[in-house]
Design a protein around this motif. Structure first.
Motif, PDB file in Angstrom:
ATOM      1  N   LEU A   1       2.376  12.458  -2.793  1.00 45.48           N
ATOM      2  CA  LEU A   1       1.056  11.961  -2.407  1.00 45.48           C
ATOM      3  C   LEU A   1       0.720  10.682  -3.161  1.00 45.48           C
ATOM      4  CD1 LEU A   1      -1.272  13.040  -0.555  1.00 45.48           C
ATOM      5  CD2 LEU A   1      -2.331  13.917  -2.627  1.00 45.48           C
ATOM      6  N   MET A   2       1.024  10.659  -4.471  1.00 44.04           N
ATOM      7  CA  MET A   2       0.775   9.461  -5.266  1.00 44.04           C
ATOM      8  C   MET A   2       1.689   8.323  -4.847  1.00 44.04           C
ATOM      9  SD  MET A   2      -1.743  10.150  -7.236  1.00 44.04           S
ATOM     10  CE  MET A   2      -1.698   8.724  -8.316  1.00 44.04           C
ATOM     11  N   HIS A   3       2.927   8.653  -4.425  1.00 41.91           N
ATOM     12  CA  HIS A   3       3.841   7.595  -3.997  1.00 41.91           C
ATOM     13  C   HIS A   3       3.293   6.870  -2.770  1.00 41.91           C
ATOM     14  CE1 HIS A   3       7.651   5.469  -3.686  1.00 41.91           C
ATOM     15  NE2 HIS A   3       7.573   5.679  -2.383  1.00 41.91           N
ATOM     16  N   CYS A   4       2.674   7.614  -1.858  1.00 42.61           N
ATOM     17  CA  CYS A   4       2.053   6.978  -0.694  1.00 42.61           C
ATOM     18  C   CYS A   4       0.986   5.980  -1.130  1.00 42.61           C
ATOM     19  CB  CYS A   4       1.433   8.029   0.220  1.00 42.61           C
ATOM     20  SG  CYS A   4       2.621   8.995   1.163  1.00 42.61           S
ATOM     21  N   LEU A   5       0.184   6.388  -2.124  1.00 43.97           N
ATOM     22  CA  LEU A   5      -0.858   5.491  -2.620  1.00 43.97           C
ATOM     23  C   LEU A   5      -0.255   4.265  -3.277  1.00 43.97           C
ATOM     24  CD1 LEU A   5      -3.790   4.842  -3.129  1.00 43.97           C
ATOM     25  CD2 LEU A   5      -3.766   6.391  -5.098  1.00 43.97           C
ATOM     26  N   TRP A   6       0.857   4.463  -4.025  1.00 45.56           N
ATOM     27  CA  TRP A   6       1.517   3.296  -4.653  1.00 45.56           C
ATOM     28  C   TRP A   6       1.960   2.301  -3.582  1.00 45.56           C
ATOM     29  CZ3 TRP A   6      -0.797   4.721  -8.438  1.00 45.56           C
ATOM     30  CH2 TRP A   6      -0.499   5.769  -9.289  1.00 45.56           C
ATOM     31  N   GLU A   7       2.457   2.802  -2.448  1.00 42.40           N
ATOM     32  CA  GLU A   7       2.939   1.910  -1.389  1.00 42.40           C
ATOM     33  C   GLU A   7       1.821   0.975  -0.912  1.00 42.40           C
ATOM     34  OE1 GLU A   7       5.873   1.421  -0.438  1.00 42.40           O
ATOM     35  OE2 GLU A   7       7.075   3.210  -0.834  1.00 42.40           O
ATOM     36  N   ILE A   8       0.615   1.532  -0.713  1.00 41.18           N
ATOM     37  CA  ILE A   8      -0.506   0.722  -0.242  1.00 41.18           C
ATOM     38  C   ILE A   8      -0.977  -0.237  -1.331  1.00 41.18           C
ATOM     39  CG2 ILE A   8      -2.842   0.794   0.687  1.00 41.18           C
ATOM     40  CD1 ILE A   8      -0.711   1.851   2.593  1.00 41.18           C
ATOM     41  N   ILE A   9      -1.082   0.283  -2.578  1.00 42.52           N
ATOM     42  CA  ILE A   9      -1.525  -0.580  -3.681  1.00 42.52           C
ATOM     43  C   ILE A   9      -0.522  -1.701  -3.914  1.00 42.52           C
ATOM     44  CG2 ILE A   9      -1.961  -0.648  -6.163  1.00 42.52           C
ATOM     45  CD1 ILE A   9      -3.075   2.187  -5.955  1.00 42.52           C
ATOM     46  N   ASP A  10       0.780  -1.390  -3.861  1.00 45.97           N
ATOM     47  CA  ASP A  10       1.799  -2.413  -4.110  1.00 45.97           C
ATOM     48  C   ASP A  10       1.761  -3.514  -3.068  1.00 45.97           C
ATOM     49  OD1 ASP A  10       2.627  -1.129  -6.370  1.00 45.97           O
ATOM     50  OD2 ASP A  10       4.349  -0.136  -5.448  1.00 45.97           O
ATOM     51  N   ASN A  11       1.416  -3.181  -1.834  1.00 48.16           N
ATOM     52  CA  ASN A  11       1.278  -4.229  -0.808  1.00 48.16           C
ATOM     53  C   ASN A  11       0.158  -5.188  -1.191  1.00 48.16           C
ATOM     54  OD1 ASN A  11       3.349  -3.251   0.783  1.00 48.16           O
ATOM     55  ND2 ASN A  11       2.009  -2.041   2.107  1.00 48.16           N
ATOM     56  N   ALA A  12      -0.937  -4.655  -1.753  1.00 44.13           N
ATOM     57  CA  ALA A  12      -2.028  -5.522  -2.195  1.00 44.13           C
ATOM     58  C   ALA A  12      -1.611  -6.343  -3.408  1.00 44.13           C
ATOM     59  CB  ALA A  12      -3.255  -4.673  -2.522  1.00 44.13           C
ATOM     60  N   VAL A  13      -0.852  -5.721  -4.321  1.00 45.69           N
ATOM     61  CA  VAL A  13      -0.398  -6.440  -5.515  1.00 45.69           C
ATOM     62  C   VAL A  13       0.554  -7.572  -5.132  1.00 45.69           C
ATOM     63  CG1 VAL A  13       0.875  -6.213  -7.686  1.00 45.69           C
ATOM     64  CG2 VAL A  13      -0.742  -4.445  -7.004  1.00 45.69           C
ATOM     65  N   ASP A  14       1.350  -7.366  -4.064  1.00 43.19           N
ATOM     66  CA  ASP A  14       2.240  -8.439  -3.603  1.00 43.19           C
ATOM     67  C   ASP A  14       1.445  -9.681  -3.223  1.00 43.19           C
ATOM     68  OD1 ASP A  14       4.516  -6.975  -4.031  1.00 43.19           O
ATOM     69  OD2 ASP A  14       4.664  -6.244  -1.974  1.00 43.19           O
ATOM     70  N   GLU A  15       0.260  -9.479  -2.678  1.00 42.41           N
ATOM     71  CA  GLU A  15      -0.622 -10.619  -2.379  1.00 42.41           C
ATOM     72  C   GLU A  15      -1.037 -11.314  -3.681  1.00 42.41           C
ATOM     73  OE1 GLU A  15      -2.462 -11.537   1.137  1.00 42.41           O
ATOM     74  OE2 GLU A  15      -0.286 -11.335   0.975  1.00 42.41           O
ATOM     75  N   ALA A  16      -1.289 -10.521  -4.736  1.00 39.42           N
ATOM     76  CA  ALA A  16      -1.651 -11.107  -6.029  1.00 39.42           C
ATOM     77  C   ALA A  16      -0.479 -11.886  -6.615  1.00 39.42           C
ATOM     78  CB  ALA A  16      -2.098 -10.004  -6.978  1.00 39.42           C
ATOM     79  N   LEU A  17       0.740 -11.355  -6.447  1.00 33.66           N
ATOM     80  CA  LEU A  17       1.920 -12.075  -6.932  1.00 33.66           C
ATOM     81  C   LEU A  17       2.096 -13.406  -6.216  1.00 33.66           C
ATOM     82  CD1 LEU A  17       4.536  -9.195  -7.307  1.00 33.66           C
ATOM     83  CD2 LEU A  17       3.458 -10.499  -9.146  1.00 33.66           C
ATOM     84  N   ALA A  18       1.654 -13.442  -4.952  1.00 29.07           N
ATOM     85  CA  ALA A  18       1.733 -14.688  -4.182  1.00 29.07           C
ATOM     86  C   ALA A  18       0.593 -15.642  -4.532  1.00 29.07           C
ATOM     87  CB  ALA A  18       1.709 -14.371  -2.687  1.00 29.07           C
ATOM     88  N   GLY A  19      -0.317 -15.197  -5.406  1.00 28.99           N
ATOM     89  CA  GLY A  19      -1.405 -16.048  -5.866  1.00 28.99           C
ATOM     90  C   GLY A  19      -2.603 -16.103  -4.940  1.00 28.99           C
ATOM     91  N   VAL A  20      -2.724 -15.165  -4.003  1.00 27.65           N
ATOM     92  CA  VAL A  20      -3.809 -15.222  -3.016  1.00 27.65           C
ATOM     93  C   VAL A  20      -4.714 -13.993  -3.095  1.00 27.65           C
ATOM     94  CG1 VAL A  20      -2.579 -16.719  -1.398  1.00 27.65           C
ATOM     95  CG2 VAL A  20      -2.239 -14.238  -1.290  1.00 27.65           C
ATOM     96  N   CYS A  21      -4.582 -13.182  -4.140  1.00 32.36           N
ATOM     97  CA  CYS A  21      -5.423 -11.995  -4.302  1.00 32.36           C
ATOM     98  C   CYS A  21      -5.822 -11.895  -5.764  1.00 32.36           C
ATOM     99  CB  CYS A  21      -4.670 -10.733  -3.860  1.00 32.36           C
ATOM    100  SG  CYS A  21      -5.546  -9.188  -4.179  1.00 32.36           S
ATOM    101  N   HIS A  22      -7.106 -11.624  -6.010  1.00 28.81           N
ATOM    102  CA  HIS A  22      -7.609 -11.590  -7.384  1.00 28.81           C
ATOM    103  C   HIS A  22      -8.310 -10.280  -7.732  1.00 28.81           C
ATOM    104  CE1 HIS A  22      -6.713 -15.874  -7.423  1.00 28.81           C
ATOM    105  NE2 HIS A  22      -7.401 -15.985  -6.302  1.00 28.81           N
ATOM    106  N   ARG A  23      -8.543  -9.433  -6.738  1.00 25.73           N
ATOM    107  CA  ARG A  23      -9.262  -8.184  -7.006  1.00 25.73           C
ATOM    108  C   ARG A  23      -8.799  -7.090  -6.040  1.00 25.73           C
ATOM    109  NH1 ARG A  23     -14.110  -6.838  -9.595  1.00 25.73           N
ATOM    110  NH2 ARG A  23     -15.234  -5.017  -8.769  1.00 25.73           N
ATOM    111  N   ILE A  24      -8.495  -5.913  -6.599  1.00 23.30           N
ATOM    112  CA  ILE A  24      -8.094  -4.758  -5.796  1.00 23.30           C
ATOM    113  C   ILE A  24      -8.980  -3.584  -6.200  1.00 23.30           C
ATOM    114  CG2 ILE A  24      -6.230  -3.147  -5.231  1.00 23.30           C
ATOM    115  CD1 ILE A  24      -4.243  -5.365  -5.985  1.00 23.30           C
ATOM    116  N   GLU A  25      -9.583  -2.928  -5.220  1.00 22.89           N
ATOM    117  CA  GLU A  25     -10.446  -1.785  -5.484  1.00 22.89           C
ATOM    118  C   GLU A  25      -9.840  -0.541  -4.853  1.00 22.89           C
ATOM    119  OE1 GLU A  25     -14.358  -2.621  -4.127  1.00 22.89           O
ATOM    120  OE2 GLU A  25     -14.601  -4.440  -5.332  1.00 22.89           O
ATOM    121  N   VAL A  26      -9.720   0.520  -5.649  1.00 21.52           N
ATOM    122  CA  VAL A  26      -9.189   1.805  -5.172  1.00 21.52           C
ATOM    123  C   VAL A  26     -10.277   2.854  -5.352  1.00 21.52           C
ATOM    124  CG1 VAL A  26      -7.366   3.521  -5.396  1.00 21.52           C
ATOM    125  CG2 VAL A  26      -6.867   1.108  -5.875  1.00 21.52           C
ATOM    126  N   THR A  27     -10.624   3.538  -4.266  1.00 16.15           N
ATOM    127  CA  THR A  27     -11.690   4.538  -4.309  1.00 16.15           C
ATOM    128  C   THR A  27     -11.149   5.887  -3.834  1.00 16.15           C
ATOM    129  OG1 THR A  27     -13.341   2.833  -3.817  1.00 16.15           O
ATOM    130  CG2 THR A  27     -14.018   5.135  -3.544  1.00 16.15           C
TER     131      THR A  27
END
Length: 711
Positions: A47-73
């Motif tokens: 279950l946590m691995h599924c969440l990592w997959e979604i969060i990591d996609n957002a972090v990839d945007e941060a690595l590309a320099g186009v994302c500065h904030r990620i919110e997980v609820t």
């Protein structure tokens, strides 16, 4: 009875197994049939691995320099929501499938923007299956994409696009669902100008995951914290609205924000808990390599092409006085807990570099002909090893092991070059630190060799019934480990009385002279040279540091028996520091105790021929309370009241009755919090840093009770 016909006896033949027996699972159906292949398991870990997959996609945007904030609820209804301010998933039509970019990402395996290399250079997502796998294993998934001043939305039920009839109610996977029939489409609404990002909310499917599977808040916080260190400047917000008992959000919504600009240097400082030997050192470097990979050409065909890759290596490391090792490795911010080629290259270079430096300084370090091994170098090391490269080869979708072979050599060369420069630097600070570090590594090597020799000595002792234990040890006779006790006694004067007071059947005595070495500041080599420390380690018989073996100990309990004065407390603290630093499992298991000798002996006078009564008190408050009670009852006591300043002032009967006899004595078990508190106080009062000690004395001067000064 006649035999059965051959046709009836026949079981299964080749003709019964044909192509019609084969099942072909296509698309997301394969994911639902075999989820373990993609997420590892269907419990909380999956279950946590599924969440990592979604969060990591957002972090990839941060690595590309186009994302500065990620919110997980974490919502109260069991769903989870991830919102980032990146570019947003493409919403235009993908020409090959005729579907929108959103639908391609969430319904097609091995589809995404991380294959060709034009959208991302170094990413955590590689296989193009993360979002689609999560969608397939969710009873409902809603995605909202903000792009171009509009909000594009689409919903899925177990991977199938359609529309949920929520009405005015809160979104729920149980709402009526209508799948798209002819063609699927995005719902487009008005958004804010200049705002971009992706918001994904999904409900895990109870048909797939175990009923007890749940999102672990502590794991989520740990992952968010480490990501904030790995991507400096990225803010991650974790919000828990579930109100689960035993969690920080039990009483209401709980939110934590993680944002660090110091990068992995700050991460190493967070991970390290012991006193430092070196500063945090950063090792940077890059390397290039070639590999043949299939590349999508203009006609949509995969063609084997040789491409040149660049691997960026960034490592932060520091050594402390302890012996525990904390090494975290990452590839494009993805944790690799089981290591891989990057970690292998790191460790190989460490050993090679230190062996060269120790050989060059063998005479100064008194290293002899022995060679250091991996454990000697890693003792006390805290390190974060990160590499970034395009399309790294992992072993499986869970990405726990890096398999790209060329990375091993690149990391090894970078570490060897950068670390050699640091260890041979002529700058004053770096030169002093490198000298201390080399001495520590050599000391660890000598400790390992000493531990091996000690084990060999113990084997010989068992075989030949001889003993190499210190002559001042008064050993016990019992062979019952759990019953045996070792009393570490302050001074030879107390030893004489203790010998008469003990039960030699199960109580052993080891005297120490005065205050032992301050192991908080001393090196391992100095500790081993100290006669008192070496005797204690030898008598306990289980080794020290990382070679300590709890099962090899010679006694069930260790009792520290010191005088009930300031010096006695000081010696006890020094002993606790030794046990906490070098024999920690004894403290963790509750095997270390402090004896509680009395402070006063009050002899109550009884009338007539009745024998006088003796009462012992253990504090000034207890004494005053006793005297008031005696005064109220009209009883007399002998003056002056005996005040014990040391164990040597007691006779054997008194010592046995108050401190050593299990039927009457009081022992204080030393727990880990006590040891940690003692170590902090000792570092403050006896450490090498003078300024905090001065502040402590100035602040506490007003609280000093002059009557308690024993002068």
């Amino acid at each position: 009875m006649s035999a059965q016909p051959a046709a009836r006896r026949r079981t299964v033949t080749e003709g019964d197994y044909t192509a019609r027996h084969l099942s072909v699972l296509e698309g997301l159906e394969a994911v639902r049939k075999r989820p373990g292949m993609y997420i590892g398991s269907t419990d909380s870990r999956g279950l946590m691995h599924c969440l990592w997959e979604i969060i990591d996609n957002a972090v990839d945007e941060a690595l590309a320099g186009v994302c500065h904030r990620i919110e997980v609820t974490l919502h109260a209804d069991g769903s989870v929501e991830v919102h980032d301010d990146g570019r947003g998933i493409p919403v235009d039509i993908e020409p090959r499938t005729g579907l929108s970019g959103v639908e391609v990402v969430f319904t097609k395996l091995h589809a995404g923007g991380k294959f060709g290399g034009s959208s991302y250079t170094a990413t955590g997502g590689l296989h193009g299956v993360g979002a689609s796998v999560v969608n397939a294993l969710s009873s409902r998934l809603d995605v909202h994409v903000e792009r171009g001043g509009k909000v594009h939305s689409m919903s899925f039920r177990r991977g199938e696009p359609g529309t949920f009839k929520d009405g005015t109610a809160q979104p729920s996977p149980d709402a009526a669902f209508e799948p798209f029939v002819s063609r699927s489409e995005l719902h487009v609404g008005r958004g804010k100008r200049g705002v971009t990002g992706t918001r994904i909310r999904y409900w895990s499917d109870p048909q797939v995951f175990l009923s007890e599977a749940e999102f672990t808040y502590d794991d989520l916080v740990t992952r968010a914290r480490q990501t904030s260190y790995l991507v400096p400047g990225l803010a991650l917000v974790i919000r828990d609205e579930r109100r689960l008992p035993g969690t920080p959000g039990a009483d209401g919504p709980h939110e934590e924000v993680f944002h660090h600009d110091g990068g992995i240097t700050e991460y190493v400082e967070f991970l390290a808990h012991d006193t430092s030997v070196t500063d945090v050192w950063r090792l940077h470097g890059t390397g290039r390599f070639h590999e043949t990979v299939p590349v999508l050409d203009e006609r949509g065909h995969m063609t084997a092409t040789e491409v040149e890759r660049e691997c960026e290596v960034d490592i932060a490391l520091r050594w402390g006085i302890g012996y525990d090792t904390h090494v975290r490795s990452f590839v494009n911010i993805i944790a690799t807990p089981k290591g891989g080629t990057h970690l292998a290259g790191f460790e190989t270079a460490l050993i090679k570099t230190f062996r060269k430096q120790i050989e060059s300084n063998a005479r100064r370090l008194k290293a002899g002909n022995d060679k250091v091994d991996k454990d000697d170098v890693l003792a006390g090391l805290t390190a974060v090893v990160t590499v970034r490269l395009a399309e790294p080869q992992f072993e499986g979708q869970t990405k726990e092991v890096l398999g790209t072979n060329a990375v091993r050599g690149i990391v090894s060369r970078v570490v060897e070059k950068e670390l050699t420069e640091l260890l041979t630097s002529t700058k004053r600070g770096a030169k002093q630190q490198s000298a201390l570090l080399l001495e520590k590594v050599v000391a660890e090597m000598k400790t390992r060799i000493s531990a091996r020799l000690h084990k060999e000595t113990q084997r010989r002792k068992n075989a030949l019934e001889t003993s190499s234990l210190p002559s001042k040890l008064a050993d016990c006779r019992t062979t019952d480990l759990e019953r045996s006790e070792l009393f570490i006694v302050e001074g030879d004067s107390a030893l004489g009385t203790a010998k008469l007071a003990r039960s030699s059947d199960f109580q052993a005595l080891l005297p120490i002279r005065g205050k032992i070495l301050n192991v908080q500041k001393a090196s391992v080599a100095d500790m081993l040279k100290n006669a008192e420390c070496a005797s204690i380690i030898q008598v306990v018989g289980a080794g020290s540091g990382r070679s300590f073996d709890l099962e090899a100990r010679r006694y069930g309990r260790i009792v520290l028996m010191t005088d009930a004065d300031v010096d006695g407390a000081h010696i006890r603290t020094l002993l606790l520091t030794l046990f906490f630093r070098y024999m920690r499992p004894l403290v963790d298991e509750g095997r270390v105790y402090a004896a509680v000798p009395p402070l006063h002996r009050v002899e109550i006078v009884n009338p007539g021929s009745k024998k006088n009564e003796v009462v012992y008190t253990y504090s000034e408050t207890e004494l005053r309370t006793l005297l008031k009670q005696l005064e109220k009852k009209g009883k007399r006591y002998k003056e002056p009241i005996q005040r014990y300043k040391g164990l040597g002032e007691m006779d054997a009967d008194q010592l046995a009755e108050t401190t050593m006899d299990p039927r009457h004595r009081t022992l204080r078990r030393v727990t880990v919090p006590d040891a940690e508190r003692a170590e902090r106080v000792f570092e403050l009062l006896m450490g090498s840093d003078v300024a905090p000690r001065k502040d402590f004395l100035v602040e506490g001067a007003a609280d000093l009770d002059r009557e308690r000064i024993d002068a």
